[in-house]
Scaffold this active site. Structure first.
Site, PDB file in Angstrom:
ATOM      1  N   HIS A  93       0.848  -1.185   0.000  1.00 10.11           N
ATOM      2  CA  HIS A  93       0.000   0.000   0.000  1.00 10.11           C
ATOM      3  C   HIS A  93       0.890   1.243   0.000  1.00 10.11           C
ATOM      4  CE1 HIS A  93      -3.804  -2.058   1.831  1.00 10.11           C
ATOM      5  NE2 HIS A  93      -3.224  -2.813   0.896  1.00 10.11           N
ATOM      6  N   GLU A 102       1.031   3.846   1.913  1.00 12.09           N
ATOM      7  CA  GLU A 102       1.571   4.213   3.218  1.00 12.09           C
ATOM      8  C   GLU A 102       2.705   3.273   3.634  1.00 12.09           C
ATOM      9  OE1 GLU A 102      -2.951   5.050   3.413  1.00 12.09           O
ATOM     10  OE2 GLU A 102      -1.618   3.573   2.496  1.00 12.09           O
ATOM     11  N   CYS A 117      -5.951   1.990   5.842  1.00 18.27           N
ATOM     12  CA  CYS A 117      -6.599   0.738   6.232  1.00 18.27           C
ATOM     13  C   CYS A 117      -5.997   0.289   7.569  1.00 18.27           C
ATOM     14  CB  CYS A 117      -6.381  -0.325   5.151  1.00 18.27           C
ATOM     15  SG  CYS A 117      -4.700  -0.982   5.104  1.00 18.27           S
ATOM     16  N   CYS A 131      -2.219  -0.378   7.376  1.00 22.21           N
ATOM     17  CA  CYS A 131      -1.426   0.845   7.267  1.00 22.21           C
ATOM     18  C   CYS A 131      -1.440   1.634   8.571  1.00 22.21           C
ATOM     19  CB  CYS A 131      -1.919   1.688   6.104  1.00 22.21           C
ATOM     20  SG  CYS A 131      -1.600   0.908   4.501  1.00 22.21           S
TER      21      CYS A 131
END
Length: 153
Positions: free
Chosen positions: A52, A54, A82, A85
């Site tokens: 992801h 992040e 999420c 993250c």
């Protein structure tokens, strides 16, 4: 638009157009407002479900700074992080998080963050079969780490 969020947004568009990942971008800045890293989501291009924006940004910033402690940094991300993250952000000691789109916005286009949030609340237990196994045997490694003064992060 905030200058850092604008960069995160543009990175999200770039990743989406290149088909490297979903429409997600992140920027990490230091306490002086200097941009340390810019990252996009690369789940599709790397076949890595943890890639992801992040997470990629945190990995890049830690590598750049030679530390796992980003306590003097701020992250700007194009979408509400999420649970994975959020956990990485907390582990990295980042205290300030700015996001644009919400997890509801992500759900509205098909992303399933809410299922994970529901699992963490104690609902949706069918998502994962998780059981303790061989704790006593594996506890030795933890005890040895503590006894040898292993660094806690």
């Amino acid at each position: 638009m905030n200058k850092y969020m604008s960069i995160a947004y543009n990175k999200s568009l770039e990743g989406m157009k290149s088909k490297s990942g979903g429409p997600f971008g992140a920027v990490i800045v230091n306490s002086d407002g200097e941009i340390l890293v810019i990252a996009g989501n690369t789940v599709l291009s790397s076949n890595d479900p943890t890639a992801h924006a992040e997470i990629n940004a945190i990995r890049m910033a830690c590598e750049k700074l030679g530390t796992s402690d980003l306590s003097n940094c701020t992250i700007y991300t194009s979408c509400e992080p999420c649970p994975m993250c959020l956990s990485a952000i907390i582990w990295a000691n980042i205290k300030d998080v700015y996001y644009a789109c919400t997890r509801t916005d992500a759900a509205n286009i098909g992303f399933r963050d809410d299922a994970i949030y529901e699992y963490l609340k104690g609902d949706r237990r069918e998502l994962l079969n998780i059981q303790e196994l061989d704790r006593e045997e594996c506890l030795n490694a933890m005890q040895e780490y503590r006894e040898k003064g292993g660094k806690i992060y």
